[in-house]
Design a protein around this motif. Structure first.
Motif, PDB file in Angstrom:
ATOM      1  N   LEU A  56       0.821  -1.208   0.000  1.00  0.00           N
ATOM      2  CA  LEU A  56       0.000   0.000   0.000  1.00  0.00           C
ATOM      3  C   LEU A  56       0.859   1.264   0.000  1.00  0.00           C
ATOM      4  N   VAL A  71       0.767   4.250  -2.945  1.00  0.00           N
ATOM      5  CA  VAL A  71       0.555   5.681  -2.745  1.00  0.00           C
ATOM      6  C   VAL A  71       1.744   6.485  -3.260  1.00  0.00           C
ATOM      7  N   CYS A  86       1.245   6.963  -6.930  1.00  0.00           N
ATOM      8  CA  CYS A  86       0.220   7.983  -7.201  1.00  0.00           C
ATOM      9  C   CYS A  86       0.801   9.383  -7.059  1.00  0.00           C
ATOM     10  N   TYR A  87       1.611   9.598  -6.036  1.00  0.00           N
ATOM     11  CA  TYR A  87       2.210  10.919  -5.843  1.00  0.00           C
ATOM     12  C   TYR A  87       3.241  11.230  -6.924  1.00  0.00           C
ATOM     13  N   ALA A 109      -6.561   4.842  -9.862  1.00  0.00           N
ATOM     14  CA  ALA A 109      -5.952   5.834  -8.974  1.00  0.00           C
ATOM     15  C   ALA A 109      -4.808   6.568  -9.661  1.00  0.00           C
ATOM     16  N   SER A 166      -4.897  10.542 -10.382  1.00  0.00           N
ATOM     17  CA  SER A 166      -3.817  11.337  -9.788  1.00  0.00           C
ATOM     18  C   SER A 166      -3.026  12.101 -10.846  1.00  0.00           C
ATOM     19  N   PRO A 175      -4.022  12.545  -4.697  1.00  0.00           N
ATOM     20  CA  PRO A 175      -3.436  11.194  -4.748  1.00  0.00           C
ATOM     21  C   PRO A 175      -3.725  10.370  -3.498  1.00  0.00           C
ATOM     22  N   ALA A 176      -3.666  11.011  -2.323  1.00  0.00           N
ATOM     23  CA  ALA A 176      -3.946  10.274  -1.087  1.00  0.00           C
ATOM     24  C   ALA A 176      -5.394   9.815  -1.033  1.00  0.00           C
ATOM     25  N   TRP A 227      -5.920   7.008  -3.598  1.00  0.00           N
ATOM     26  CA  TRP A 227      -5.342   5.776  -3.053  1.00  0.00           C
ATOM     27  C   TRP A 227      -6.257   5.162  -1.993  1.00  0.00           C
ATOM     28  N   LEU A 228      -6.793   6.015  -1.122  1.00  0.00           N
ATOM     29  CA  LEU A 228      -7.642   5.530  -0.034  1.00  0.00           C
ATOM     30  C   LEU A 228      -8.940   4.924  -0.564  1.00  0.00           C
TER      31      LEU A 228
END
Length: 463
Positions: A355, A359, A362-363, A402, A406, A450-451, A454-455
């Motif tokens: 995980l 993330v 994504c960032y 995601a 993002s 992004p967060a 992701w969530l």
């Protein structure tokens, strides 16, 4: 230094040069593919060209050619003005109309910057006329474009779904489209509330474009007359955007110019183009025909009937985007051939916390896309994540969605093409202040979205 690490560093250099020197990333990627392929991977020219995405080339050229014809003959202008008339002058609905228009344009195949370039000047003109926040209007245009940007027949959607299929990952075209649409709708709703949208509801309706003044010059009924307040309707704003509009919004005798097209009427060429756009949707969604080949066939039919539009349209094909996509994907194919993708995927998976790795990806996508190409970074990140996704600990459908969200919602940044178009299109604003507003807003989107993506999309394990 290992060949795999060299190829990754070259990719980083490509992104840095493209960002800092405004060089087309695709051209840089072709050069990188040649250098790395020949000197590091020991590939000949045939081996390098084997990764050229010919199918995506046809999609990009065909769809943007068809859309360029629609722009050349005024079909897109007609769609914009028809949509504006539908709201009957309700100011609060205008930002949402712009969101819907750009979303529809990208959903049927327009390149996102092309849709923004068409709608943004008109949208920001309305913002200046009706006292709407330019940041609100600009964000609605960009997020609308991204909201429709991952439909199964769109440029972004076709590219991402093609990469997913090529990499043999589980995919879901509708889930990808809905993820982007819902994410951008939510962001647009938040922006609407925070930047004065609620106050617009209290203002009621104004004279809509197309004029309900019925001959009253003050209300726009006298089409060719000048209206200092810009209340002369469609005759004095959208049509006049590039035809004699002064900084104050005043238009001068636009209708009296014989060479100015009437964007409020359906001509035979526009009817045929609207039919072609509907036919493209039906052919792809109902009959499962190739979007690129269908689009270029329809474009050729329109070009044969109206060759003057074709001559204008050929120059408006998104050649820079074609170069970008084909170059990046060719370089990625070189990476795949030399084993870099597998090597990088193992490196990400060795973080030990899937995980966390998700993330971080994504960032990376959001930060790079805020300064460079959204499509380019997606074309690089998704293949790089293939071995990581193949382990099954992270759902591929949710991860791809995601990454897509993002990497595209940040296009409102003034350093991106869409953000720069919005900044350039805003009339009667303090451009430095507007630039700072876009930069701050873009930074917030990079930090938050992004967060959240992701969530919502990765943590539940979709796909």
């Amino acid at each position: 230094m290992s060949p795999e690490l060299i190829s990754i560093l070259v990719l980083v250099v490509v992104f840095v040069i493209a960002t800092t020197r405004s060089v087309n990333m695709g051209a840089l990627a072709f050069a990188a593919a040649f250098a790395v392929g020949e000197l590091v991977a020991d590939l000949d020219a045939d081996g390098i060209f084997a990764g050229f995405p010919g199918d995506l080339f046809v999609v990009l050229v065909g769809v943007t050619y068809l859309f360029a014809i629609a722009r050349a003959n005024g079909t897109t202008d007609w769609l914009v003005h028809a949509s504006i008339r539908l709201v009957r002058g309700r100011v609060a609905l205008i930002p949402w109309v712009m969101f819907a228009i750009t979303g529809a344009l990208t959903a049927i195949g327009a390149v996102s910057p092309a849709a923004v370039a068409i709608v943004a000047p008109i949208a920001l003109s309305f913002a200046a006329r009706y006292g709407i926040s330019p940041l609100l209007m600009g964000a609605m245009v960009v997020h609308g474009a991204q909201g429709g940007g991952f439909s199964p027949i769109s440029i972004y959607g076709t590219i991402v779904n093609g990469i997913v299929e090529r990499e043999k990952l589980p995919g879901n075209e509708i889930a990808l489209f809905l993820a982007s649409l819902i994410a951008n709708l939510v962001i647009a709703g938040v922006v609407f509330v925070l930047f004065g949208g609620l106050k617009l509801w209290a203002r009621g309706a104004v004279a809509p474009d197309g004029g309900s003044g019925e001959g009253d010059p003050a209300k726009g009924g006298g089409g060719a007359r000048t209206s200092p307040e810009g209340g002369g309707g469609a005759r004095t704003s959208p049509a006049a955007t590039g035809n004699g509009t002064s900084p104050s919004g005043t238009a001068t005798l636009v209708e009296a110019q014989p060479d100015t097209p009437d964007t409020t009427r359906l001509t035979p060429a526009r009817i045929a183009t609207l039919t072609a756009l509907v036919a493209l949707v039906v052919a792809v969604l109902v009959f499962d025909l190739d979007a690129g080949l269908t689009a270029i066939t329809l474009a050729v039919c329109l070009s044969t009937a109206w060759p003057e539009d074709s001559r204008k349209a050929v120059g408006q094909i998104a050649w820079s985007t074609v170069l970008l996509i084909c170059g990046v994907l060719t370089y990625v194919a070189v990476l795949d051939e030399m084993g870099t993708i597998t090597w990088a995927g193992k490196g990400v998976s060795e973080i030990g916390v899937p995980l966390l790795a998700a993330v971080l990806l994504c960032y990376i996508g959001a930060i790079v896309s805020a300064f460079a190409s959204s499509v380019g970074i997606m074309g690089a990140l998704i293949p790089l994540a293939v071995p990581f996704l193949a382990q099954g600990e992270i759902g591929a459908v949710g991860m791809v969605a995601a990454l897509a969200v993002s990497a595209t919602v940040v296009d409102v940044s003034p350093f991106s093409t869409n953000g720069a178009l919005v900044l350039a299109a805003a009339p009667d604003v303090d451009r430095e202040r507007f630039f700072r507003q876009l930069m701050v807003y873009g930074g917030i989107v990079v930090a938050v979205v992004p967060a959240v993506a992701w969530l919502v999309m990765v943590v539940p394990g979709w796909g």
